[in-house]
Structure formats: structure tokens, C-alpha cells
Write a protein that holds these residues in place. Structure first.
Motif, PDB file in Angstrom:
ATOM      1  N   ARG A  26       0.830  -1.206   0.000  1.00  0.00           N
ATOM      2  CA  ARG A  26       0.000   0.000   0.000  1.00  0.00           C
ATOM      3  C   ARG A  26       0.867   1.260   0.000  1.00  0.00           C
ATOM      4  N   GLN A  27       1.894   1.251   0.835  1.00  0.00           N
ATOM      5  CA  GLN A  27       2.755   2.429   0.929  1.00  0.00           C
ATOM      6  C   GLN A  27       3.462   2.703  -0.387  1.00  0.00           C
ATOM      7  N   HIS A  62       0.939   3.743  -3.222  1.00  0.00           N
ATOM      8  CA  HIS A  62       0.461   5.108  -3.033  1.00  0.00           C
ATOM      9  C   HIS A  62       1.569   6.115  -3.344  1.00  0.00           C
ATOM     10  N   SER A  66      -4.487   3.601  -3.369  1.00  0.00           N
ATOM     11  CA  SER A  66      -4.311   2.333  -2.656  1.00  0.00           C
ATOM     12  C   SER A  66      -4.554   1.163  -3.614  1.00  0.00           C
ATOM     13  N   GLN A 105      -6.734  -1.198  -3.420  1.00  0.00           N
ATOM     14  CA  GLN A 105      -8.156  -1.402  -3.647  1.00  0.00           C
ATOM     15  C   GLN A 105      -8.713  -0.391  -4.643  1.00  0.00           C
ATOM     16  N   GLU A 125      -9.920  -1.889   2.581  1.00  0.00           N
ATOM     17  CA  GLU A 125      -8.562  -1.925   3.098  1.00  0.00           C
ATOM     18  C   GLU A 125      -8.197  -0.565   3.654  1.00  0.00           C
ATOM     19  N   GLY A 154      -6.155   2.971   4.315  1.00  0.00           N
ATOM     20  CA  GLY A 154      -5.602   3.967   3.410  1.00  0.00           C
ATOM     21  C   GLY A 154      -4.103   3.849   3.340  1.00  0.00           C
ATOM     22  N   PRO A 155      -3.455   4.739   2.574  1.00  0.00           N
ATOM     23  CA  PRO A 155      -2.012   4.691   2.403  1.00  0.00           C
ATOM     24  C   PRO A 155      -1.283   4.983   3.697  1.00  0.00           C
TER      25      PRO A 155
END
Length: 339
Positions: free
Chosen positions: A293-294, A297, A303, A305, A323, A325-326
């Protein structure tokens, strides 16, 4: 019934034939989702940046009907910081909110029209210094293949016109159609590494050992820990030599290149599979879903999703749930092109 998305290509004096043909070739391969029309600023024939002229079917009035306008690159001797009156008048016909795309030196046209003021943009790496002198109000990002700033997109050298047009198809209709178009045009659906890998630099000595084999090996082992030491050992080089040669050949550090390749694989899995985010992360070599995710983003501003919802092939359901957030503090990477 919604009409076909209309792409209007504005052919200006000195236009390069190759870049002029890119929108028709790429969007024309999208199975009827786009209609591509070509116009000139005054409706007259246009002298190309080659030894011939072209006759267009439309005058500038067609720009009023465009959903997307593409300004292909023009020969450097036709680049101006002030536009001819006919070009200014033609650009003024574009409706507010219309998506505008430039290829290579087409960015000069957009900048001269004030369309890039205060915005991020790119152009060919050889013109970086000149462009900055001419248009200091533009936030030039010279090391990327293209920049997507929402309703205005700019691309770098000639072939990056293909990259940005494929990106538009992907944004409009998802990864499946973009990949289909790429296959029909026999081009890669993504290119990584930005312009740095194309900047002129000394050619390595013929006896020098390259890193291509190690790059291919790494792509086949993305789910494993790939340290610089392990990569250098595979290439049979010292750490220092491997790092230097890798940068010479790709324009990136090994670590940065690995992140990009893992993100590319992750994006493909998000588009084509129902795997949960944590499993996608594991298959491409990230420590876990939070790491994916990190990095995603930071690269493209969304993200996993959100990316999956945006680029999923239409009509295909996904079992992934909501899911987080970042990760906090994630910063955009300059070589990534995203919304």
C-alpha cells in the motif's frame, strides 16, 4: 447511448509524421472505443518535419467537439515561445474540461498557450534546460516518460506518445483493454525507468559484462529477498561494479528498479486476479500488504483497492474487501506517472 469518445489530433507546422500517427494507431486499436480525427490550425495542408506535406480532413472547428485533444511533437525549428495567431485561436476552441495530451515538443505549444502554468509537465530530455528558460512557470519533471495531471497530460520523447496513449486507454477502460491494445500494436503495456535510461552516455566497452541476465533472473524471483549482495553475486561482480553498471544500463539504482518491477507485477495481479492484497504483496516480494500500500500510493497516489476498482476489467467481480488507506508520510516518486 453514449457516443464514441472523440480524439482530435492537432497537426501543426513541422509535425513529425511518426508522432502524428500515434493517436490513430493506439486509440484505433481499442476496439471501437475511440474515434480519431485530425485537423490543422487553419484547415490547410501542413508541412511535416520531413520532406512532405499532409492534407487533413478537418479545420480547427472540430476541436469544439473533442473529448480529448492530442498535440503531437513538432520539429525544433518550429518551436516558439509565442504561438501564431491561428494556433492560439484553434486552442481557444477547445471546451473547458477537455483532456489535452502533448507528445514531446508538443509541451511547448501547451506551455506557450498558458495551459501548463503552475502545473507539472515533461518534455524531451534534450530540451530540459531550454524549456525551463522559456517557461519557468511550469513545474518541469524531466526524468519521466509522461506526466498525468488530470485533464492535461504531457509526454517526453517520441515513443512516449505510445506510453501516454496506452495510459489514457488504461485510465478510461481498464488494464485488460490497454494490454489488448499493446499486444495489437506490438509494444509493452508499461515501460519503467523514466527518461534517464535514454539519456546519451558513453557506451560500455564491448568486453564489459552487462546486468541484463541478472535483471531477467530477478524478475523470475521477485517473491524472494533480493539484496544488492545477492544480485551482484549472481552477476559475478563486486557490489560497486554491479551498482555502477546497473545504473548505466537502466538509469536506476537496483533497489529503485526492484520496487518498480514489483509494483508492475502487483498492478498486473490487481487487474487480473482476485487475490487479497496481502497475497499479492507476498507474490511480488513486498513484506506485506502495508508495504505494498505504501509503495503503490507513493508511486501513483492510490491504494491497491482503489487501483483494482479503477483498472479492473469491466464486468469482473473481485472478492477483495475494504482496506486501510495509504501509509502516513508516503511521498510521490518523481519517476512514476499517475493521477
Amino acid at each position: 447511448m453514449r457516443r464514441t469518445h472523440r480524439v482530435v489530433v492537432l497537426a501543426l507546422e513541422g509535425v513529425y509524421p511518426f508522432e502524428l500517427g500515434i493517436p490513430g494507431r493506439v486509440f484505433g486499436a481499442a476496439d471501437g472505443h475511440y474515434e480519431v480525427l485530425t485537423c490543422s490550425a487553419d484547415g490547410r495542408p501542413v508541412r511535416c518535419g520531413a520532406d512532405f506535406s499532409i492534407t487533413v480532413e478537418h479545420g480547427p472547428g472540430i476541436l469544439r467537439t473533442a473529448d480529448t485533444v492530442v498535440v503531437p511533437s513538432i520539429a525544433p525549428d518550429h518551436v516558439r515561445t509565442e504561438l501564431p495567431g491561428a494556433v492560439t485561436a484553434a486552442l481557444a476552441m477547445i471546451r473547458p474540461g477537455t483532456r489535452i495530451v502533448s507528445i514531446c515538443t508538443g509541451a511547448y505549444v501547451l506551455a506557450a498557450a498558458g495551459l501548463l502554468d503552475g502545473r507539472p509537465a515533461t518534455t524531451h530530455w534534450q530540451l530540459t534546460d531550454d524549456f525551463r528558460r522559456c517557461f519557468p512557470q511550469v513545474r518541469l519533471t524531466p526524468d519521466v516518460l509522461f506526466v498525468d495531471d488530470g485533464d492535461v497530460l504531457t509526454s517526453s520523447g517520441a515513443a512516449s506518445g505510445i506510453d501516454v496513449c496506452l495510459h489514457v486507454v488504461r485510465a478510461d477502460h481498464g488494464g485488460a483493454l490497454a494490454n489488448h491494445v499493446a499486444r495489437k500494436c506490438v509494444v509493452p503495456p508499461f515501460r519503467d525507468g523514466g527518461q534517464a535510461q535514454y539519456v546519451e552516455q558513453p557506451v560500455p566497452a564491448p568486453t564489459a559484462t552487462g546486468t541484463a541476465a541478472t535483471q531477467q533472473w530477478a524478475l523470475e524471483h521477485l517473491d524472494e529477498p533480493l539484496t544488492l549482495t545477492r544480485l551482484a553475486r549472481h552477476a559475478g561482480m563486486s557490489l560497486r561494479t554491479f551498482n555502477r553498471r546497473f545504473r548505466d544500463e537502466t538509469g536506476l539504482s537496483p533497489g529503485r528498479w526492484l520496487i518498480q518491477q514489483r509494483l508492475l507485477r502487483a498492478r498486473q495481479l490487481l487487474e487480473t486476479s482476485d487475490l487479497p492484497v496481502d497475497l499479492v504483496a507476498g507474490q511480488v516480494g513486498f513484506a506485506g500488504g502495508a508495504s505494498l500500500r505504501q509503495h503503490l500510493h507513493a508511486a501513483i497516489g492510490v491504494s491497491p483497492q482503489v487501483y483494482r476498482r479503477t483498472f479492473r476489467a469491466p464486468g469482473r467481480a473481485t472478492g477483495a474487501g475494504p482496506e486501510p488507506g495509504p501509509a502516513a508520510g508516503a511521498e510521490p516518486e518523481p519517476v512514476a506517472a499517475g493521477r
